[in-house]
Design an enzyme around this catalytic site. Sequence first.
Site, mmCIF file in Angstrom:
data_model
loop_
_atom_site.group_PDB
_atom_site.id
_atom_site.type_symbol
_atom_site.label_atom_id
_atom_site.label_comp_id
_atom_site.label_asym_id
_atom_site.label_seq_id
_atom_site.Cartn_x
_atom_site.Cartn_y
_atom_site.Cartn_z
ATOM 1 N N PHE A 14 -22.003 -42.147 22.867
ATOM 2 C CA PHE A 14 -23.150 -40.868 21.744
ATOM 3 C C PHE A 14 -23.735 -39.778 21.940
ATOM 4 C CE2 PHE A 14 -27.328 -40.536 19.926
ATOM 5 C CZ PHE A 14 -27.417 -40.744 17.949
ATOM 6 N N HIS A 78 -37.916 -46.256 19.700
ATOM 7 C CA HIS A 78 -36.380 -46.825 19.854
ATOM 8 C C HIS A 78 -36.370 -45.843 21.383
ATOM 9 C CE1 HIS A 78 -32.460 -47.520 18.639
ATOM 10 N NE2 HIS A 78 -31.823 -46.374 19.360
#
Length: 155
Positions: A14, A78
């Site tokens: 990511f 998150h």
Amino acid sequence: MASEDRVALCVARFYEEFADALEQGARDALGEAGITEIDVFDVPGAFELPLIAKYAAESGRYQGVIALGAVIRGETAHFDYVCAETARGIQNVQLSTGVPVGFGVLTVDSADQARARIKGGSKRDSAAHAVEAVLASVSVKRELTERPRRAGFSV
């Protein structure tokens, strides 16, 4: 570990900059230990690391697995869920398979904190530390496996 041993690097991509640096740090630490048989498996993010680590561990091909990636805090919860479940999942993999899995996942508040925790940064190299943990675990596992049991002693 012996030079013929094989290790899997599971890399969350990511944050590509940190993924590349973590992978290089792990490769350097493995090289210093004489380990050259290294396979790399890429996944999109840290949340996927436990599953890919489990696949690698269960394959029977690897004496150790190193999970690498970065999670940087944002504005929502998150971050908390990803960090907690990634750590829990990786721990579950090593406990369920008996294959050591190094936790080289940066869980930081900022990109600057991440840069400090990779090879060449001002803090501990997290990838090298994850490799050291796996090497130590493999060593203990081998010692216990190869050491003869005392007669008359059982669990």
